[in-house]
Design an enzyme around this catalytic site. Sequence first.
Site, PDB file in Angstrom:
ATOM      1  N   ASN A  16       0.808  -1.219   0.000  1.00 26.47           N
ATOM      2  CA  ASN A  16       0.000   0.000   0.000  1.00 26.47           C
ATOM      3  C   ASN A  16       0.839   1.267   0.000  1.00 26.47           C
ATOM      4  OD1 ASN A  16      -2.421  -1.382  -0.011  1.00 26.47           O
ATOM      5  ND2 ASN A  16      -2.661  -1.350   2.207  1.00 26.47           N
ATOM      6  N   CYS A 132       4.336   7.516  11.075  1.00 27.23           N
ATOM      7  CA  CYS A 132       3.175   8.349  10.739  1.00 27.23           C
ATOM      8  C   CYS A 132       2.811   9.239  11.919  1.00 27.23           C
ATOM      9  CB  CYS A 132       1.994   7.486  10.315  1.00 27.23           C
ATOM     10  SG  CYS A 132       1.395   6.313  11.566  1.00 27.23           S
ATOM     11  N   GLY A 165      -1.422  -2.362   8.075  1.00 28.32           N
ATOM     12  CA  GLY A 165      -1.141  -3.635   7.432  1.00 28.32           C
ATOM     13  C   GLY A 165      -0.142  -4.461   8.223  1.00 28.32           C
TER      14      GLY A 165
END
Length: 319
Positions: A16, A132, A165
Site C-alpha cells: 500500500n 506516521c 497492514g
Amino acid sequence: MNRDDKTKVAVIGSGNIGTDLMIKVLRLSKHLEMGAMVGIDPDSDGLARAARFGVPITADGVGGLIDMAGFDDIEIVFDATSAKAHEANAAELAPYGKRLIDLTPAAIGPFVVPAVNIEEHIDAANVNMVTCGGQATIPVVAAVARVVPVAYAEIVASIASKSAGPGTRANIDEFTETTALAITSVGGAERGKAVIILNPAEPPLIMRDTVLCLVRAPDAAVHAEITASVQKMVDDVAAYVPGYRLKQAVQISPIPDGQPVHTLLREGIGTVPTHQVSVFLEVEGAAHYLPAYAGNLDIMTSAAVQMAERIAQRKEESR
C-alpha cells in the site's frame, strides 16, 4: 521541466505505501520520475499497477533492482518495507551511492520531519521519515518548543485498524520507540512518550492525534505566541499534506497544584512546568491510492516525496 532533467527514483515495497508513493510521484511530482518499482510478490497489485503505468518492475527484491538496466540512472530509493528489511536493503545498496529515504522505523539515518528540519539533513545518504505518528505530531512539539522549553511531550496517534497492514503491526514496538526518540531529537522536548491506538471502528475513522506538552508559561502573552506558532506549523505541514488540520483550538491550561507531573520529567530538570498545552489534530488522506481514512499512511508518503523533491531541487539549483 524536461523529463530528462528529472531525478529518477525507485520504490522498494509494492504494498500500500509503496504503491501510494509511486502514484504521488507519477501524478504530483515536479522534480521526480519513477525509475523502478521493486517487490518480492510477482502477483502484487503494486507491481501490476506499475507495469500498467509503464514503470519498470522487478519481483526479485533489491537484487533485482541492482540488476535492472536502468539502475545506474536511479539516484533516490524509497524503502517502504519493514525495519528489518531496510537494514538488509541499505547494506546491499551501500556500495552504489544511492540516496535512501526510509519509511520504516529502522532509523539508520537521521530523522527528518520536513516542516521542521528538512534542510538540516539534505545531504544525508540515508534519512528516516520517523513514523506516521511522528510526522503528524512532532511538528506541533517543535512549534511549542520554539516559543518555550518543553519539559515533557506525549503524543497519542489513533489510526483505523484497517489502515494498519502487516508491516505496521510487525513494527509497533519500533513505532513507539522511534517516535519517542524523535519527539526529543527533532521536536525539542526534554522527554517524550508515544502511544499508538489501532481503532477497530466501522466505518473506519480518519487518523486522529493528540499532542500534550508540559511547559513553564505563566505569562498569558506567551500563550498567544504558542497558539500562533502551532497554527503556523499546521499551515506549513498542510502545504504538503492537504488533509492535515487542527480539530479544535489549541488549549493551554494551568497544571493543578499537587499534580505529580515530576514523575514525567527528566531527572535533574530545573524548570517546573506550570501549564499543559493540548493540541488535537486529524489527518485525512488524499486518496491517491489509499482510502481517505488512511491519513496515517498518506502523511508518510507525502513527507517522503517532499524530502525527495527537495533533494532533487537542490541538485538542480547546484547546476
